[in-house]
Scaffold this motif. Sequence first.
Motif, short mmCIF file in Angstrom:
data_model
loop_
_atom_site.label_atom_id
_atom_site.label_comp_id
_atom_site.label_asym_id
_atom_site.label_seq_id
_atom_site.Cartn_x
_atom_site.Cartn_y
_atom_site.Cartn_z
N PRO A 1 0.94 -1.10 0.03
CA PRO A 1 0.02 -0.09 0.00
C PRO A 1 0.66 1.35 -0.02
O PRO A 1 0.54 2.26 -0.72
N LYS A 2 1.93 1.33 0.99
CA LYS A 2 2.58 2.51 1.01
C LYS A 2 3.34 2.81 -0.44
O LYS A 2 3.22 3.79 -1.02
N THR A 3 3.96 1.81 -1.11
CA THR A 3 4.69 2.21 -2.60
C THR A 3 3.61 2.24 -3.29
O THR A 3 3.92 3.00 -4.58
N SER A 4 2.49 1.65 -3.41
CA SER A 4 1.34 1.83 -4.31
C SER A 4 1.01 3.39 -4.32
O SER A 4 0.85 4.18 -5.29
N ARG A 5 0.93 4.00 -3.15
CA ARG A 5 0.55 5.52 -3.06
C ARG A 5 1.72 6.36 -3.77
O ARG A 5 1.60 7.28 -4.40
N GLN A 6 3.11 5.90 -3.41
CA GLN A 6 4.37 6.55 -3.86
C GLN A 6 4.16 6.50 -5.30
O GLN A 6 4.57 7.58 -6.11
N ILE A 7 3.73 5.57 -6.05
CA ILE A 7 3.99 5.17 -7.43
C ILE A 7 2.86 6.13 -8.26
O ILE A 7 3.02 6.97 -9.06
N MET A 8 1.62 6.06 -7.53
CA MET A 8 0.54 6.94 -8.08
C MET A 8 0.98 8.27 -7.97
O MET A 8 0.51 8.97 -8.77
N ARG A 9 1.37 8.69 -6.83
CA ARG A 9 1.58 10.30 -6.64
C ARG A 9 2.75 10.49 -7.56
O ARG A 9 2.67 11.91 -8.16
N LEU A 10 3.86 9.80 -7.91
CA LEU A 10 4.74 10.01 -8.65
C LEU A 10 4.32 10.12 -10.30
O LEU A 10 4.64 11.13 -11.06
N ILE A 11 3.48 9.29 -10.75
CA ILE A 11 2.99 9.30 -11.97
C ILE A 11 1.91 10.48 -12.27
O ILE A 11 2.32 11.29 -13.41
N CYS A 12 1.21 10.99 -11.05
CA CYS A 12 0.59 12.22 -11.27
C CYS A 12 1.22 13.44 -11.39
O CYS A 12 1.04 14.41 -12.25
N GLU A 13 2.34 13.54 -10.61
CA GLU A 13 2.98 14.52 -10.54
C GLU A 13 3.97 14.84 -11.99
O GLU A 13 4.06 16.00 -12.31
N LEU A 14 4.54 13.60 -12.33
CA LEU A 14 5.22 13.94 -13.60
C LEU A 14 4.26 14.26 -14.79
O LEU A 14 4.71 14.96 -15.68
N CYS A 15 2.71 13.81 -14.67
CA CYS A 15 2.12 14.18 -15.75
C CYS A 15 1.73 15.76 -15.62
O CYS A 15 1.70 16.48 -16.64
#
Length: 266
Positions: free
Chosen positions: A178-192
């Motif tokens: 769960p923690k890594t999942s949030r980090q990955i989703m946050r990263l994708i959205c930030e990069l977009c």
Amino acid sequence: MLELKNLSKTYRTGDKALQNVTLTVPKGQVMALIGPSGAGKSTLIRCINRLVEPTSGSVILDGTDVTALGSGALRKMRRKMGMIFQQYALVERLTVMENVLSGRLGYVGFWRSYFRKYPQADVDEAFRLLDRVGLLAMADKRADELSGGQRQRVGIARALIQNPRLLLVDEPTASLDPKTSRQIMRLICELCAERDLAAVINIHDVALAQMFVERIVGLKAGELAFDGKPVEMTEDVLTNIYGEEDWHATIREVDDEDAEAEEPVA
């Protein structure tokens, strides 16, 4: 920016994976695609870049009808569509840097890629991207030495080095905690947001989608069942998409996250 017009896919078995899906994703928008297994989510993403050939309908990216392109023009068009895979699709024996640079294969000739003679500008950009996704210190590590979250970050950097106009993301958090999942989703959205990129993210975790994206599209049996904002994802909407279940915990989880985000830092 991205338009799907009456997109349909029927497999040889007669199964209808997609039925007349019509939607538009504007520039810079991150859209989550939800629905039960078999709803057609992965098929839709793969029809956009024609890894799966649609049966009918059209896919239009930046005014070009992708479904009408021949093989050569399609290869060039795919440069504009970065793909991030559920199972990472990395070459295990290659280094992190080499895997990222493989995203430039559509731009360099065969022999340059075979001997790994990439232009210095590509190498410099790969270093910048690895720094941005937090893997600069691991540039020389082999892919098979990485954790799942690290592998997904390599996949993100590889997609971005294509300099795409659109990201197609297939279950980016399915194998992550769960923690890594949030980090990955946050990263994708930030990069977009940083690159003004549109993205279509196929994701099973409804609560995670609600936390991070601005628009959610629900598929049910290959048909469009919902298209709206995360706050519009009520228990009735979830029941319509997935079937009867107690969705109160899912809605509450998102509300709790929002409340935590609004609390002042002591």
